[in-house]
Write a protein that holds these residues in place. Structure first.
Motif, PDB file in Angstrom:
ATOM      1  N   GLU A 344       0.841  -1.191   0.000  1.00 15.04           N
ATOM      2  CA  GLU A 344       0.000   0.000   0.000  1.00 15.04           C
ATOM      3  C   GLU A 344       0.881   1.247   0.000  1.00 15.04           C
ATOM      4  OE1 GLU A 344      -4.037   1.032   2.260  1.00 15.04           O
ATOM      5  OE2 GLU A 344      -2.307   1.126   3.591  1.00 15.04           O
ATOM      6  N   ILE A 345       0.537   2.183  -0.860  1.00 14.84           N
ATOM      7  CA  ILE A 345       1.262   3.447  -0.879  1.00 14.84           C
ATOM      8  C   ILE A 345       0.387   4.535  -0.263  1.00 14.84           C
ATOM      9  CG2 ILE A 345       2.493   2.746  -2.968  1.00 14.84           C
ATOM     10  CD1 ILE A 345       0.800   4.918  -4.435  1.00 14.84           C
ATOM     11  N   THR A 346       1.048   5.612   0.154  1.00  9.96           N
ATOM     12  CA  THR A 346       0.344   6.724   0.787  1.00  9.96           C
ATOM     13  C   THR A 346       0.380   7.949  -0.121  1.00  9.96           C
ATOM     14  OG1 THR A 346       0.895   5.952   3.017  1.00  9.96           O
ATOM     15  CG2 THR A 346       0.268   8.268   2.777  1.00  9.96           C
ATOM     16  N   ILE A 347      -0.798   8.520  -0.377  1.00 10.20           N
ATOM     17  CA  ILE A 347      -0.902   9.784  -1.100  1.00 10.20           C
ATOM     18  C   ILE A 347      -1.016  10.877  -0.049  1.00 10.20           C
ATOM     19  CG2 ILE A 347      -2.216  11.146  -2.766  1.00 10.20           C
ATOM     20  CD1 ILE A 347      -3.294   8.525  -3.914  1.00 10.20           C
ATOM     21  N   LEU A 348       0.028  11.671   0.085  1.00  8.47           N
ATOM     22  CA  LEU A 348       0.098  12.705   1.109  1.00  8.47           C
ATOM     23  C   LEU A 348      -0.483  14.006   0.575  1.00  8.47           C
ATOM     24  CD1 LEU A 348       1.281  13.309   3.989  1.00  8.47           C
ATOM     25  CD2 LEU A 348       3.317  14.165   2.804  1.00  8.47           C
ATOM     26  N   ILE A 349      -1.370  14.638   1.347  1.00 12.61           N
ATOM     27  CA  ILE A 349      -1.975  15.895   0.897  1.00 12.61           C
ATOM     28  C   ILE A 349      -2.161  16.853   2.066  1.00 12.61           C
ATOM     29  CG2 ILE A 349      -3.232  14.866  -1.041  1.00 12.61           C
ATOM     30  CD1 ILE A 349      -5.781  15.021   0.719  1.00 12.61           C
ATOM     31  N   THR A 350      -2.342  18.119   1.739  1.00 12.20           N
ATOM     32  CA  THR A 350      -2.770  19.104   2.717  1.00 12.20           C
ATOM     33  C   THR A 350      -4.297  19.109   2.734  1.00 12.20           C
ATOM     34  OG1 THR A 350      -2.609  20.784   0.980  1.00 12.20           O
ATOM     35  CG2 THR A 350      -0.752  20.592   2.506  1.00 12.20           C
ATOM     36  N   LYS A 374      -3.714   4.725   0.019  1.00 11.68           N
ATOM     37  CA  LYS A 374      -4.511   5.395   1.044  1.00 11.68           C
ATOM     38  C   LYS A 374      -4.145   6.873   1.025  1.00 11.68           C
ATOM     39  CE  LYS A 374      -1.298   4.686   4.902  1.00 11.68           C
ATOM     40  NZ  LYS A 374      -1.138   4.162   6.271  1.00 11.68           N
ATOM     41  N   ILE A 375      -5.045   7.706   1.504  1.00 11.66           N
ATOM     42  CA  ILE A 375      -4.831   9.156   1.522  1.00 11.66           C
ATOM     43  C   ILE A 375      -4.564   9.602   2.946  1.00 11.66           C
ATOM     44  CG2 ILE A 375      -5.883  11.403   1.069  1.00 11.66           C
ATOM     45  CD1 ILE A 375      -7.598   9.992  -1.085  1.00 11.66           C
ATOM     46  N   GLU A 376      -3.511  10.386   3.122  1.00  8.05           N
ATOM     47  CA  GLU A 376      -3.165  10.915   4.435  1.00  8.05           C
ATOM     48  C   GLU A 376      -3.136  12.437   4.376  1.00  8.05           C
ATOM     49  OE1 GLU A 376       0.493  10.939   7.716  1.00  8.05           O
ATOM     50  OE2 GLU A 376       0.562   9.560   6.010  1.00  8.05           O
ATOM     51  N   ASP A 391       9.790  11.888   2.729  1.00  2.00           N
ATOM     52  CA  ASP A 391       8.959  11.003   3.536  1.00  2.00           C
ATOM     53  C   ASP A 391       7.538  10.960   2.984  1.00  2.00           C
ATOM     54  OD1 ASP A 391       7.931   9.405   5.540  1.00  2.00           O
ATOM     55  OD2 ASP A 391       7.826  11.023   7.032  1.00  2.00           O
ATOM     56  N   TYR A 392       7.390  10.433   1.793  1.00  3.83           N
ATOM     57  CA  TYR A 392       6.086  10.318   1.147  1.00  3.83           C
ATOM     58  C   TYR A 392       6.210   9.312  -0.002  1.00  3.83           C
ATOM     59  CZ  TYR A 392       7.661  12.858  -2.997  1.00  3.83           C
ATOM     60  OH  TYR A 392       8.308  13.205  -4.154  1.00  3.83           O
ATOM     61  N   ASP A 393       5.075   8.852  -0.505  1.00  7.48           N
ATOM     62  CA  ASP A 393       5.067   7.971  -1.683  1.00  7.48           C
ATOM     63  C   ASP A 393       4.623   8.727  -2.924  1.00  7.48           C
ATOM     64  OD1 ASP A 393       5.865   5.560  -0.367  1.00  7.48           O
ATOM     65  OD2 ASP A 393       3.848   5.385   0.462  1.00  7.48           O
ATOM     66  N   ALA A 394       3.541   9.494  -2.770  1.00  6.04           N
ATOM     67  CA  ALA A 394       3.002  10.255  -3.898  1.00  6.04           C
ATOM     68  C   ALA A 394       2.225  11.441  -3.346  1.00  6.04           C
ATOM     69  CB  ALA A 394       2.099   9.390  -4.765  1.00  6.04           C
ATOM     70  N   THR A 395       2.119  12.497  -4.154  1.00  3.00           N
ATOM     71  CA  THR A 395       1.312  13.644  -3.746  1.00  3.00           C
ATOM     72  C   THR A 395       0.934  14.471  -4.957  1.00  3.00           C
ATOM     73  OG1 THR A 395       1.190  15.609  -2.325  1.00  3.00           O
ATOM     74  CG2 THR A 395       3.334  15.117  -3.309  1.00  3.00           C
TER      75      THR A 395
END
Length: 501
Positions: A344-350, A374-376, A391-395
């Motif tokens: 699982e990868i994390t999509i990092l957002i504000t 998943k979205i963080e 420190d992220y996978d995608a954004t």
């Protein structure tokens, strides 16, 4: 430069004093972006950039056709090898009546390049020496041939300040009785509320500004900006929400020309860790991205789907480039070839609606080829820290370019050795980095065009990032004024603005 970090929205709503009779004839502009300083060296946030262009003239300017034109420099000569630029200054004065001299120019440019607090020294890094030959002649010697340098003299922080005043008063020179060289002076500044501008009677352009000044009003809430435009309390407003563009356009008293910008929305992929350390996984992620559908869903069709790692308003942008386009079958095949292990990868957002909408679409599109995501959500400060530290996978995020020349753009977004790891993705192709330098050193326009076409082809194919869409400026204007627009480099044409008689 340029990322969302430098363009953070005002954190709180402001109290609006509409209809102030003392400023009723001024051009009223509402923006979500703050003016944080009046020192052109110390900030690269959007509100300050818009302000600097009104207070400080630069050696060159972009004219009404988008071409580079004389500013404080009325003429210039370039040596045969392209490394020496000699500029002749026109007769011009600061707002306090003092003459603008070559010493002021040298002081201002070196201040941007050398001061530790300089927010964005990059445009002056190719400058080796700046010399005042005489009061009206400036000699700039470059470290090497650098084709974009003339355009960099028009960047927002290259405005000319008074050497005498800054050395005498220090920081107070940009807070109390600000001495300006541009079309306006500071009438009153209320931080976190508004900046009130008055015409500079000593401005070098005869007949300008064509108005009685302006109010740059900070309005964090988009609904407030829209309602004030609809009610006639503002003459212009920045960033009308895409969902309300149609409503504003339908108002007979308003217009929204959707001006070209150098902004681009992208999906950044962390190439320092799986799965996006594998080019096939990146290509799969790119081909699974239906950018046309995303542009339609997020911007209601007002933005163009992106096809290149460069913004479409830049010189040498290649509209014919077609690589890694939406193709689910090809994406699935590439993902299988990449050997994706299902992690699982994390999509990092504000915590912004547009960012969340982009992330949800990314998540759904990637799910179609088996990428689990998943979205963080996090606050803006934490987001920037994690992005810069990898420190992220995608954004999903965005950036813009200060000029229409692509040099600063490729150094920011796709160059692995230019200081920010290709916008913190870790993308690193030494051949691309060599081409970045070659493009800057090439004086032949046709050869430069080919170099940047090659950079776009390689970096889009290798997925330095995933281009999503090219948004125009969603600014609204009253039909009661003429001449006000925003240039691709975030500069208002305020001095040319006048009320309809």
């Amino acid at each position: 430069m340029r990322s969302w970090k430098h363009l953070l929205l005002a954190a709180a709503a402001v109290t609006l004093l509409a209809g102030n009779p003392a400023t009723a004839e001024k051009i009223r502009i509402g923006s979500p972006y703050q003016t944080t300083t009046l020192d052109p060296m110390r900030s690269a946030n959007a509100g300050s950039i818009e302000t600097f262009g009104q207070l400080y003239s630069r050696l060159l300017r972009i004219d009404e056709t988008g071409a580079l034109a004389p500013g404080l420099a009325e003429s210039w000569e370039i040596s045969e090898d392209g490394t020496v630029i000699t500029l002749k200054l026109r007769d011009a004065k600061f707002s306090n009546g003092e003459p603008i001299t070559a010493d002021d120019v040298v002081f201002s440019l070196l201040r941007v390049r050398d001061t530790p607090e300089s927010a964005y020294p990059a445009p002056m890094q190719s400058l080796d020496k700046a010399e005042a030959v005489d009061a009206k002649t400036v000699k700039l010697t470059l470290k090497h041939t650098f084709a974009p340098f003339l355009g960099n003299l028009e960047v927002f922080n290259a405005g000319i300040v008074s050497k005498k005043d800054v050395e005498a008063r220090g920081d107070k020179a940009f807070v109390e009785n600000v001495v300006t060289s541009g079309p306006y002076m500071v009438e009153k500044w209320v931080p976190n509320d508004r900046l009130i501008l008055a015409p500079n009677p000593n401005y070098w352009r005869e007949g300008f500004p064509k108005n009685d000044g302006a109010e740059l009003i900070e309005i964090a809430g988009s609904n407030t900006r829209v309602s004030m435009m609809l009610s006639g309390e503002l003459d212009a407003a920045r960033e009308i929400p895409w969902s309300q563009v149609a409503e504003v356009k339908a108002n007979e008293n308003l217009e929204m020309p959707l001006e070209p910008s150098t902004q681009i929305y992208v999906a950044l992929l962390n190439e320092a860790r799986p799965p996006f350390d594998n080019v096939k996984a990146r290509q799969a992620a790119a081909m699974a991205m239906d950018t046309a559908a995303m542009a339609q869903a997020v911007t209601f069709g007002n933005a163009a789907p992106a096809n290149s790692t460069l913004p479409n308003a830049l010189k040498f942008y290649d509209p014919t480039l077609k690589v890694n386009g939406f193709d689910l079958a090809a994406a699935q095949a590439a993902m299988a070839e990449a050997g994706y292990d299902g992690r699982e990868i994390t999509i990092l957002i504000t915590d912004e609606p547009e960012r969340e909408q982009q992330a949800v679409l990314m998540q759904a599109l990637w799910a179609q080829i088996g990428i689990k995501a998943k979205i963080e959500k996090t606050d803006a400060g934490t987001f920037w820290t994690r992005l810069t530290e990898g420190d992220y996978d995608a954004t999903p995020t965005w950036w813009y370019n200060e000029t229409t020349d692509p040099d600063l753009a490729v150094r920011w977004a796709v160059c692995g050795s230019c200081g920010n790891k290709a916008y913190y993705t870790g993308y690193n192709n030494p051949e691309v980095d060599k081409m970045v330098e070659a493009g800057a050193a090439e004086m032949d326009e046709a050869k430069r065009a080919q170099i940047y076409a090659d950079i776009q082809r390689i970096t889009t194919t290798e997925v330095a990032n995933i281009p999503l869409y090219y948004p125009p400026f969603a600014n609204a204007y009253s039909k009661g004024i003429t001449g006000l627009r925003m240039t691709p480099a975030l500069q208002w044409t305020l001095e040319s603005t006048e009320r309809v008689k």
